[in-house]
Design an enzyme around this catalytic site. Sequence first.
Site, PDB file in Angstrom:
ATOM      1  N   LYS A  53       0.887  -1.081  -0.239  1.00 29.20           N
ATOM      2  CA  LYS A  53       0.094  -0.049   0.049  1.00 29.20           C
ATOM      3  C   LYS A  53       0.935   1.194   0.070  1.00 29.20           C
ATOM      4  O   LYS A  53       1.747   1.312   0.824  1.00 29.20           O
ATOM      5  CB  LYS A  53      -1.029   0.037   1.158  1.00 29.20           C
ATOM      6  CG  LYS A  53      -2.157   0.720   0.946  1.00 29.20           C
ATOM      7  CD  LYS A  53      -2.968   0.450   2.397  1.00 29.20           C
ATOM      8  CE  LYS A  53      -4.136   1.145   2.389  1.00 29.20           C
ATOM      9  NZ  LYS A  53      -4.969   0.992   3.746  1.00 29.20           N
TER      10      LYS A  53
HETATM   11  C1  E4P Z   1      -8.547   1.753   3.676  1.00 30.16           C
HETATM   12  O1  E4P Z   1      -7.596   1.120   3.326  1.00 30.16           O
HETATM   13  C2  E4P Z   1      -8.024   2.414   4.818  1.00 30.16           C
HETATM   14  O2  E4P Z   1      -7.529   1.580   5.867  1.00 30.16           O
HETATM   15  C3  E4P Z   1      -9.368   2.715   5.521  1.00 30.16           C
HETATM   16  O3  E4P Z   1     -10.602   2.429   4.777  1.00 30.16           O
HETATM   17  C4  E4P Z   1      -9.573   4.291   6.244  1.00 30.16           C
HETATM   18  O4  E4P Z   1     -10.712   4.551   6.707  1.00 30.16           O
HETATM   19  P1  E4P Z   1     -11.007   5.629   7.657  1.00 30.16           P
HETATM   20  O5  E4P Z   1     -11.503   6.987   7.021  1.00 30.16           O
HETATM   21  O6  E4P Z   1     -12.255   5.004   8.330  1.00 30.16           O
HETATM   22  O7  E4P Z   1      -9.817   5.811   8.805  1.00 30.16           O
END
Ligand code: E4P
Length: 216
Positions: free
Chosen positions: A83
């Site tokens: 990522k």
């Molecule tokens: C995606 O890969 C992220 O980990 C995640 O969806 C972030 O979400 P949040 O806005 O609830 O922190």
Amino acid sequence: MDIFLDSTDLAEIRTLAETGLIDGVTTNPTLAAQQKRPFKELIQEICLLVDGPISAEVIAEDAEGMIKQGHELARLHDNVVVKIPMTLEGLKACRILSDDEIMTNVTLVFSATQALLAAKAGATFVSPFIGRIDDQGWNGMDLIRDIKHVFSNYLFDTSVLAASIRHPQHVLEAAKAGADVCTIPPKVFHQLYRHTLTDIGLKSFMDDWNKSGLTL
Ligand code: E4P
């Protein structure tokens, strides 16, 4: 639509993986920090629980560092997806890691032009953050539709991964918009199958059966 869990909670991941409905897992540095254990060990544990793409995020902010960390993470397991944040350095790293046949997930995407660049950089997944866009007073789901439209114009292979999901309506809207994947916090997953009328209906069926004296 594939369903990923957005979590580092091993107990929840294990429980929900047993349904056979979980196609992958996404993590991020904030979620990783909630677990008091070495990050690479955590990712390896998750890989043992779910047989599908497992996103693990780099911490470096320069392309060279991201590429180095990306290779280290990819070596943990064949299912690891590196990522990478949506920055210029991230795009450079994405291009090189993709050319090295390492799966990538470009994260923190808030516009269709960012998604277009990530796809051109060879990203396996692109992660638009729906809930965080809604939090600003805009409609996050419009972004999913825009990205799907742009990608279909050019037949990009990049999968659209709806992220930052806050409630079941987001999951439904993501499916209607044609998101390839929706990554869901465990709390929202549990909200997907629960319904008060199901509980009431089941209780009344069981009460009637138990009163009847019938046996199966
Ligand atoms: C995606 O890969 C992220 O980990 C995640 O969806 C972030 O979400 P949040 O806005 O609830 O922190």
